[in-house]
Enzyme design. Sequence first.
Site, PDB file in Angstrom:
ATOM      1  N   GLY A 142       2.287   2.411  -2.762  1.00 53.31           N
ATOM      2  CA  GLY A 142       3.404   1.866  -3.520  1.00 53.31           C
ATOM      3  C   GLY A 142       3.835   2.664  -4.730  1.00 53.31           C
ATOM      4  O   GLY A 142       4.555   2.144  -5.578  1.00 53.31           O
ATOM      5  N   THR A 183       0.851  -1.184   0.000  1.00 52.56           N
ATOM      6  CA  THR A 183       0.000   0.000   0.000  1.00 52.56           C
ATOM      7  C   THR A 183       0.891   1.240   0.000  1.00 52.56           C
ATOM      8  O   THR A 183       1.978   1.243   0.564  1.00 52.56           O
ATOM      9  CB  THR A 183      -0.933   0.031   1.221  1.00 52.56           C
ATOM     10  N   TYR A 206       2.872  12.310  15.002  1.00 49.66           N
ATOM     11  CA  TYR A 206       3.381  11.282  14.098  1.00 49.66           C
ATOM     12  C   TYR A 206       4.143  10.219  14.889  1.00 49.66           C
ATOM     13  O   TYR A 206       3.958   9.012  14.673  1.00 49.66           O
ATOM     14  CB  TYR A 206       4.295  11.918  13.058  1.00 49.66           C
ATOM     15  N   GLY A 255       8.667   6.658  -3.213  1.00 50.75           N
ATOM     16  CA  GLY A 255       9.484   6.462  -2.025  1.00 50.75           C
ATOM     17  C   GLY A 255       9.726   5.022  -1.649  1.00 50.75           C
ATOM     18  O   GLY A 255      10.012   4.162  -2.488  1.00 50.75           O
TER      19      GLY A 255
END
Length: 251
Positions: free
Chosen positions: A15, A13, A151, A18
């Site tokens: 994809g 996922t 995060y 990066g």
Amino acid sequence: MSSKLNGKVALVTGGTTGIGLAAAKDLANAGAVVYITGRRQAELDKAVAEIGQNARGVRGDVTQMSDLDALYAQIRSETGKLDVLFANAGGGTMAPLGDISEQHVDDTFNRNVRALVFTVQKALPLMPKGASIVLTGSTAGSKGTPAFSIYSASKAAVRALARSWVYDLKERGIRVNVVAPGPIRTGGLAELGGTSKEAQDGLLAYMASQVPMGRLGEASEVARVVTFLASDDSSFVNGAEVFADGGIAQV
């Protein structure tokens, strides 16, 4: 090109760019048929072309349950199984404590925790004994980072989920591990520095200076860890957090 994943079906996922794109390429080079997801069709088509004939692109947003259902319905109809899940989609933005908003918290946890939970849960009916689940964590989940607390908390949650899921999936023989990248040279990392190239280059240089190896990592270096965790080379690795971080969270 190796053959360690011949006959295997993998899903990455996030994809299209990066780490996700690099991992999809490496999994395909190891012989797997690789499905990738992304929200933008043009980027998805470009990524599929880069990966090659073993790639399949499915447009969708992992935060949308209907998109996840459609994704797994397509994989079921085309292959009937899923041997490797790299739950990689996610991200975050920076905000110091005084600037954190409800939307910031909700968006970050929706992308990095809620979506990941259901990405894994909805994949389980397709996963046979011996399958491998790899989750994207971060060194931010293990160490403090200025203006990145939400995060960081979301990635600490990912690590906690893996610890419990190994027990939930014990009887099914499905392994769960976390790959925890450090500073990796990607567009997403650069964009945390702002919109100007000068600011982005400054952030990347600063991040590289914090790594004991003295440089940023490359997405391909994380990808090789993902392939290791996906394959039988890691058959006795379970519930682990494997750092690909140049030592930044280790010393």
